[in-house]
Design a protein around this motif. Structure first.
Motif, PDB file in Angstrom:
ATOM      1  N   UNK A 134       0.844  -1.189   0.000  1.00 28.67           N
ATOM      2  CA  UNK A 134       0.000   0.000   0.000  1.00 28.67           C
ATOM      3  C   UNK A 134       0.886   1.248   0.000  1.00 28.67           C
ATOM      4  N   UNK A 135       1.876   1.224   0.893  1.00 36.50           N
ATOM      5  CA  UNK A 135       2.787   2.370   0.978  1.00 36.50           C
ATOM      6  C   UNK A 135       3.554   2.527  -0.336  1.00 36.50           C
ATOM      7  N   UNK A 173       2.574   1.589  -3.246  1.00 36.03           N
ATOM      8  CA  UNK A 173       1.652   2.097  -4.262  1.00 36.03           C
ATOM      9  C   UNK A 173       1.445   3.597  -4.122  1.00 36.03           C
ATOM     10  N   UNK A 174       1.279   4.034  -2.892  1.00 36.42           N
ATOM     11  CA  UNK A 174       1.023   5.459  -2.673  1.00 36.42           C
ATOM     12  C   UNK A 174       2.199   6.263  -3.197  1.00 36.42           C
ATOM     13  N   UNK A 233       0.436  -0.234  -8.734  1.00 36.89           N
ATOM     14  CA  UNK A 233       0.003  -1.224  -7.751  1.00 36.89           C
ATOM     15  C   UNK A 233       0.316  -2.668  -8.115  1.00 36.89           C
ATOM     16  N   UNK A 285      -5.764   4.229  -1.710  1.00 38.86           N
ATOM     17  CA  UNK A 285      -4.455   3.742  -1.297  1.00 38.86           C
ATOM     18  C   UNK A 285      -3.972   4.549  -0.093  1.00 38.86           C
ATOM     19  N   UNK A 286      -4.096   5.870  -0.214  1.00 36.58           N
ATOM     20  CA  UNK A 286      -3.672   6.735   0.881  1.00 36.58           C
ATOM     21  C   UNK A 286      -4.517   6.465   2.122  1.00 36.58           C
ATOM     22  N   UNK A 311      -3.366   3.261   3.680  1.00 32.48           N
ATOM     23  CA  UNK A 311      -2.078   3.383   4.364  1.00 32.48           C
ATOM     24  C   UNK A 311      -2.290   4.001   5.734  1.00 32.48           C
ATOM     25  N   UNK A 326       0.101  -8.129   2.400  1.00 32.37           N
ATOM     26  CA  UNK A 326       0.828  -6.899   2.113  1.00 32.37           C
ATOM     27  C   UNK A 326      -0.076  -5.885   1.414  1.00 32.37           C
ATOM     28  N   UNK A 327      -1.216  -6.349   0.936  1.00 31.45           N
ATOM     29  CA  UNK A 327      -2.197  -5.419   0.382  1.00 31.45           C
ATOM     30  C   UNK A 327      -3.211  -5.013   1.432  1.00 31.45           C
TER      31      UNK A 327
END
Lengths: 333, 333
Positions: free
Chosen positions: A55-56, A58-59, A64, B55-56, B59, B118-119
DNA sequence: CTGAAAGCGCTTACAG
DNA sequence: CTGAAAGCGCTTACAG
């Protein structure tokens, strides 16, 4: 137990998170990190079972490693087989698939695209429906890789993978005519998408080329989202009131419903009635008698889709769109 | 065109991003933001088409509104139907499904769990295989909602939704015996999971209770991942060399392969041979003669899975695990 | 009634 | 050969 972060690894190894990040991403050599440090950090990562937070990542990076797959209905065997093949191939390249069924509902499809957008999927594989033109155009404008399959959308310049539905239908009708059939019925749906209308056009053209008048009583357009019972009633009525010596079903689930009706009403397939289905299904091979079917090359289609999307994903520049049309095959049974 | 961020909206509205965030998340009233500001910001959001970056959000909050679905094979109609039902129901509650097929490969399954981790998926729906015990236990230790379905894993205390495979098999064998069958064959797979072994046990117990000796020549355990051709050869050999008056196929795809073999070798189902399949399929209804099948209540199973996972997801405290076992139904054809 | 600021866990341009 | 720091776009405890 808190999950480990890159910082924990860095502290443990006595290096900066920058160094750890470089090592994780295989840029260590590039950045001339010493072998000793690489070894040490890799050892710690392996022992701790640390997995980077995607996630981090991807951000930060904006992508992704996920490909969104939008189809009509995952429980339709045509789509579930394609989905399985695509998933398989994508997986081998490090991409994951996130899928959803539109049920031919424009609103749901738009929501799905939005959801995929906000989840920052890297690319889109879509079996589109009418009404999505703008949304898909927007994806293209945003430079996102988009592959349409099964159906195309007129007016959109995209990558497309599909089969030649017009030709396949034309040939199936021609084969009926060669068998001496003249009263050929087409049972199709009312969804307004290219791949369905092409089947109607193939039907009409084949009749025309063989000097058989088009008779609209022989054509049944079933409403897409209706209950199967309703569909069966309509078919039963058609079979009862209209003289028919051959039937082409434009989808496999229509053929399955139709076979149920024929079984129930006791109409025999054979000397006086030929039947063919669009998209093969295990039912047709095992049916007595066997039911002929138009087979799309699923494996090739899935492979072409994946090739096209990977090509786009790995290219920095805009590539020309490709249209890949496979011939469909008639399996006579 | 850059995508909009919460900051753009805040600037446009002349307020802070805090305020915008509160409004987006429905906390505005709670936080006593004035009606005027709420209206203004909502208007700007609607007009601009702004969508929050999930995504943000993930996170920051640590959850994703995504449920991971891990199954054996999406192209198997049992799973694809369940998947469709689950997707549908989850969607209505604002959750998305991300799925993947394990192909009964432990390594792939472990990777999938890691990837889902991890997602940061919020919960897991898994049709498990042996060898995943530790990984699943880890998820439980991490307080993640986990629902197993179709198969359970001995030694794990989890939520589970399934059907009573032992009883269904027992009853199907008993019904064969009532028809006067004595040489009853079981064709199953060699995957070592509870729901498959329960079918063998139900078979054995039914024979025992009716004083029929267990004959291992009547039982064929097909290797899971082998080619269908190989499977058909094995079945053909069994049918040729062992006298049989009834066959129970432990999965629908095995039954389909078996029916193909019977068709090819010309052995008729009926007076001298009864056939039954585990998990229904359209093939069986349309087959001539119709093939009896053991039907699991898909709709109820999917509903129970969703209820259980939503219950976990919305609860702050640890809930007791539930095992929900539905009876399977024999459809005689 | 509203905002400044910290922080989620990464990547990467820049500096040394 | 390696690290400090900015920043991706949010949420939320805290302050006023």
């Amino acid at each position: 137990m808190k999950t480990l972060s890159i910082k924990d690894i860095a502290v443990e190894a006595g290096v900066s998170i920058t160094t750890v990040s470089f090592i994780i991403n295989g840029k260590a050599r590039n950045k001339s990190i010493s072998e000793a440090v690489i070894k040490k950090v890799e050892k710690i990562i392996a022992e701790s079972g640390y997995k980077p937070n995607q996630i981090a990542r991807s951000l930060r990076t904006g992508n992704s490693n996920i490909i969104g797959l939008i189809i009509e209905d995952i429980s339709n065997s045509f789509f579930s087989r394609i989905a399985r093949l695509i998933e398989d191939k994508a997986y081998k390249k490090g991409y994951k698939i996130i899928y959803s069924s539109t049920e031919n509902n424009v609103e749901k499809a738009k929501e799905l695209i939005n959801m995929f957008k906000s989840r920052k999927v890297d690319g889109y594989i879509i079996s589109p429906i009418k009404g999505l033109e703008e949304d898909i155009q927007q994806l293209l404008t945003d430079q996102k890789p988009v592959i349409l399959f099964d159906r195309s959308l007129p007016g959109l310049d995209t990558n497309y993978v599909g089969a030649d539905h017009f030709k396949a239908t034309y040939e199936s009708i021609a084969s009926f005519i060669k068998q001496g059939r003249r009263r050929i019925s087409l049972i199709t749906t009312d969804i307004d998408v290219a791949q369905i209308t092409a089947r109607l056009e193939g039907y009409q053209k084949a009749l025309e080329d063989h000097d058989i008048a088009y008779d609209e009583n022989l054509v049944l357009k079933v409403h897409f989202n209706q209950e199967e019972d309703e569909t069966r009633l309509q078919m039963e009525k058609l079979f009862r009131t209209v003289e028919t010596d051959a039937i082409l079903f434009a989808t496999n689930y229509l053929a399955i419903s139709g076979l149920k009706v024929l079984k129930q009403t006791g109409q025999k397939i054979g000397k006086n009635l030929s039947v063919m289905a669009y998209d093969d299904h295990e039912v047709f091979e095992l049916h007595t008698p066997g039911i002929s079917a138009i087979q799309q090359p699923l494996e090739e289609i899935a492979e072409a889709i994946i090739q096209l999307i990977l090509r786009q994903l790995s290219s920095k520049t805009k590539l020309d769109n490709q249209q890949i049309i496979f011939p469909a095959k008639i399996v006579q049974r």
